[in-house]
Design a protein around this motif. Structure first.
Motif, PDB file in Angstrom:
ATOM      1  N   LYS B  18      -1.849  10.498   4.588  1.00  0.00           N
ATOM      2  CA  LYS B  18      -0.582  10.134   5.226  1.00  0.00           C
ATOM      3  C   LYS B  18       0.161   9.096   4.374  1.00  0.00           C
ATOM      4  CE  LYS B  18       2.370  10.163   8.640  1.00  0.00           C
ATOM      5  NZ  LYS B  18       3.140  11.402   8.918  1.00  0.00           N
ATOM      6  N   ALA B  19      -0.570   8.117   3.841  1.00  0.00           N
ATOM      7  CA  ALA B  19       0.059   7.096   3.005  1.00  0.00           C
ATOM      8  C   ALA B  19       0.670   7.719   1.751  1.00  0.00           C
ATOM      9  CB  ALA B  19      -0.970   6.024   2.614  1.00  0.00           C
ATOM     10  N   GLN B  20      -0.008   8.671   1.199  1.00  0.00           N
ATOM     11  CA  GLN B  20       0.523   9.341   0.003  1.00  0.00           C
ATOM     12  C   GLN B  20       1.794  10.111   0.349  1.00  0.00           C
ATOM     13  OE1 GLN B  20      -3.166  11.310  -0.979  1.00  0.00           O
ATOM     14  NE2 GLN B  20      -3.580   9.904  -2.691  1.00  0.00           N
ATOM     15  N   GLU B  21       1.791  10.722   1.516  1.00  0.00           N
ATOM     16  CA  GLU B  21       2.979  11.443   1.986  1.00  0.00           C
ATOM     17  C   GLU B  21       4.154  10.460   2.164  1.00  0.00           C
ATOM     18  OE1 GLU B  21       2.071  13.681   5.604  1.00  0.00           O
ATOM     19  OE2 GLU B  21       4.109  13.207   6.306  1.00  0.00           O
ATOM     20  N   GLY B  25       1.232   2.350  -0.671  1.00  0.00           N
ATOM     21  CA  GLY B  25      -0.143   2.018  -1.022  1.00  0.00           C
ATOM     22  C   GLY B  25      -0.755   1.183   0.087  1.00  0.00           C
ATOM     23  N   VAL B  26      -1.900   1.596   0.596  1.00  0.00           N
ATOM     24  CA  VAL B  26      -2.498   0.884   1.726  1.00  0.00           C
ATOM     25  C   VAL B  26      -3.984   0.641   1.537  1.00  0.00           C
ATOM     26  CG1 VAL B  26      -0.827   1.840   3.384  1.00  0.00           C
ATOM     27  CG2 VAL B  26      -3.007   3.031   2.980  1.00  0.00           C
ATOM     28  N   CYS B  27      -4.482  -0.278   2.372  1.00  0.00           N
ATOM     29  CA  CYS B  27      -5.916  -0.455   2.572  1.00  0.00           C
ATOM     30  C   CYS B  27      -6.265   0.197   3.900  1.00  0.00           C
ATOM     31  CB  CYS B  27      -6.272  -1.941   2.661  1.00  0.00           C
ATOM     32  SG  CYS B  27      -6.095  -2.840   1.118  1.00  0.00           S
ATOM     33  N   VAL B  28      -7.391   0.871   3.940  1.00  0.00           N
ATOM     34  CA  VAL B  28      -7.834   1.519   5.179  1.00  0.00           C
ATOM     35  C   VAL B  28      -9.258   1.083   5.489  1.00  0.00           C
ATOM     36  CG1 VAL B  28      -8.104   3.685   6.423  1.00  0.00           C
ATOM     37  CG2 VAL B  28      -6.476   3.551   4.517  1.00  0.00           C
ATOM     38  N   ALA B  29      -9.455   0.583   6.704  1.00  0.00           N
ATOM     39  CA  ALA B  29     -10.780   0.153   7.142  1.00  0.00           C
ATOM     40  C   ALA B  29     -11.179   0.936   8.382  1.00  0.00           C
ATOM     41  CB  ALA B  29     -10.761  -1.341   7.470  1.00  0.00           C
ATOM     42  N   VAL B  30     -12.427   1.361   8.417  1.00  0.00           N
ATOM     43  CA  VAL B  30     -12.971   1.985   9.632  1.00  0.00           C
ATOM     44  C   VAL B  30     -14.189   1.177  10.047  1.00  0.00           C
ATOM     45  CG1 VAL B  30     -14.054   4.031  10.637  1.00  0.00           C
ATOM     46  CG2 VAL B  30     -12.120   4.283   9.075  1.00  0.00           C
ATOM     47  N   ASP B 122       0.947   4.725  11.797  1.00  0.00           N
ATOM     48  CA  ASP B 122       1.016   6.175  11.581  1.00  0.00           C
ATOM     49  C   ASP B 122      -0.140   6.647  10.691  1.00  0.00           C
ATOM     50  OD1 ASP B 122       3.289   6.232  13.130  1.00  0.00           O
ATOM     51  OD2 ASP B 122       4.684   6.418  11.441  1.00  0.00           O
ATOM     52  N   CYS B 123      -0.444   5.878   9.678  1.00  0.00           N
ATOM     53  CA  CYS B 123      -1.569   6.233   8.808  1.00  0.00           C
ATOM     54  C   CYS B 123      -2.891   6.157   9.576  1.00  0.00           C
ATOM     55  CB  CYS B 123      -1.635   5.300   7.599  1.00  0.00           C
ATOM     56  SG  CYS B 123      -0.285   5.527   6.418  1.00  0.00           S
ATOM     57  N   ALA B 124      -3.064   5.069  10.331  1.00  0.00           N
ATOM     58  CA  ALA B 124      -4.313   4.900  11.087  1.00  0.00           C
ATOM     59  C   ALA B 124      -4.489   6.047  12.083  1.00  0.00           C
ATOM     60  CB  ALA B 124      -4.303   3.552  11.814  1.00  0.00           C
ATOM     61  N   GLN B 125      -3.385   6.436  12.737  1.00  0.00           N
ATOM     62  CA  GLN B 125      -3.468   7.515  13.722  1.00  0.00           C
ATOM     63  C   GLN B 125      -3.756   8.847  13.035  1.00  0.00           C
ATOM     64  OE1 GLN B 125      -3.337   6.930  17.195  1.00  0.00           O
ATOM     65  NE2 GLN B 125      -4.359   8.907  16.954  1.00  0.00           N
ATOM     66  N   ALA B 126      -3.113   9.049  11.882  1.00  0.00           N
ATOM     67  CA  ALA B 126      -3.378  10.284  11.131  1.00  0.00           C
ATOM     68  C   ALA B 126      -4.853  10.363  10.752  1.00  0.00           C
ATOM     69  CB  ALA B 126      -2.508  10.329   9.869  1.00  0.00           C
ATOM     70  N   GLY B 127      -5.433   9.211  10.446  1.00  0.00           N
ATOM     71  CA  GLY B 127      -6.854   9.187  10.136  1.00  0.00           C
ATOM     72  C   GLY B 127      -7.703   9.500  11.358  1.00  0.00           C
ATOM     73  N   ALA B 128      -7.425   8.801  12.448  1.00  0.00           N
ATOM     74  CA  ALA B 128      -8.215   9.007  13.669  1.00  0.00           C
ATOM     75  C   ALA B 128      -8.132  10.448  14.149  1.00  0.00           C
ATOM     76  CB  ALA B 128      -7.730   8.042  14.763  1.00  0.00           C
TER      77      ALA B 128
END
Lengths: 131, 131, 131, 131
Positions: B18-21, B25-30, B122-128
């Motif tokens: 999603k970030a690439q779309e 540039g982001v950090c993603v933590a789960v 939006d990125c976090a939700q796309a991941g989830a």
């Protein structure tokens, strides 16, 4: 040149492969030269205490440019405790972290937690060796 | 059942796609249900402030079982500030984190930092959504 | 490539020259990409509060890759306060710091304190422009 | 009379010259009589842990009016720990810092980090001797 995410993930893969060979579950953290996290993976059978251990060892390794285990014997020394406090309390001066060098310059570090101290360092070194 | 590392990485891959779309540039933590980090990736063009932002939002989302952005308006309330302090100061009650549920149960959370607050969520939700 | 000490000192010299032109006394800090101090100078007529201000603005500028003054309006937002706390409390989100870029990559930052917010940023920018 | 910036830089130059003679990379901090930073330089080959170590030793040396290494043996004493905590946690009671005196009065201090404890103090003393 700074470590890329692709390189950080290659380091982590090397550390995890070593952990699987040792039949242990670990957390693996890779940080940049300034100690800021680049990539992290917790194996399914790793304890969560190692979430903190792996990261803190990586930070200490980057800060001192040497394996975090080299600092353990002096960890209670006022100088090391003072540095740790002044930095913000993120460093962990226990075995299991190694710096990552490129052309002799520290570009990051790999920290591992979840096994014995020696196993952790072996995994971290196996990861760093992948670059 | 707890999130596996494989699942956490699938969430991260979804957030990064999603970030690439969005061309950011982001950090993603789960993190897991207890707020402890499972997996983390910093894209090469992400600011390092987001190392802390992404993790803190994931922790808050797991702790409250709702998007961390839902907490922002009340973040200054003594109860929320007290919870934050008692937990150790890791939570961040800003938009960009979402809980991850399985059969209605919180099994973890995804936190993102580096874009605008809305982009992060939006990125976090796309991941989830990848689970 | 990382900032060298020689480069950091060139940045400081540029900032001090600007301060002299403005007839103010300032502190000037230059940190690396990870926010760690490289060089610092306090002019003889600068207040010591600016010792902290200049460094904190440099760290915030490096962490976010933008002038620290861009963060001021949102400094009380839970996300920014959370990042600040998680990092260890060193960042200052006030005007007077600018990132230093090389080929579009943040390699450090310059922070200034002691003048008005605008004067501080003008000095920091004058310094960064010396590279 | 307070240390001037020109004098602080002369102290740093003396410390760096000694470090070069010893073939080590160090951080050198000079603070005023109140422990507030006047000038700082990180040599290109110095570890960033020393950013904190050098400053903390300078502060302790100024605060007690004696070499910071003289405090190490008693650093765990509740009085010293209490002073350190009350001051804000910046002091480091390890070898490598020396006070700077003028006519018997403490006007500042020089702290060095990056070498062995003895090397650090030798550099700091070489710097202080330049006044």
């Amino acid at each position: 040149m700074a470590l890329t995410l692709e390189e950080a993930n290659r380091v982590i893969a090397g550390a995890i492969a070593k952990a699987q060979e040792l039949k242990i579950g670990v957390c693996v953290a890779v940080c940049d030269s300034g100690g800021r996290l680049l990539a992290f993976q917790r194996m399914d059978n790793a304890i969560w205490a190692a979430v903190y251990g792996s990261q803190g060892k990586a930070i200490a390794s980057a800060a001192f440019g040497r394996p975090s285990g080299d600092l353990t014997a002096r960890a209670e020394h006022p100088t090391l405790r003072g540095i740790q406090a002044a930095e913000g309390g993120h460093m962990i001066m226990g075995q299991g972290g190694v710096p990552i060098l490129r052309d002799g310059v520290v570009v990051g570090a790999c920290g591992v937690g979840g096994g014995t101290a020696q196993e952790d360092e072996d995994c971290a070194q196996a990861g760093a060796d992948k670059l």
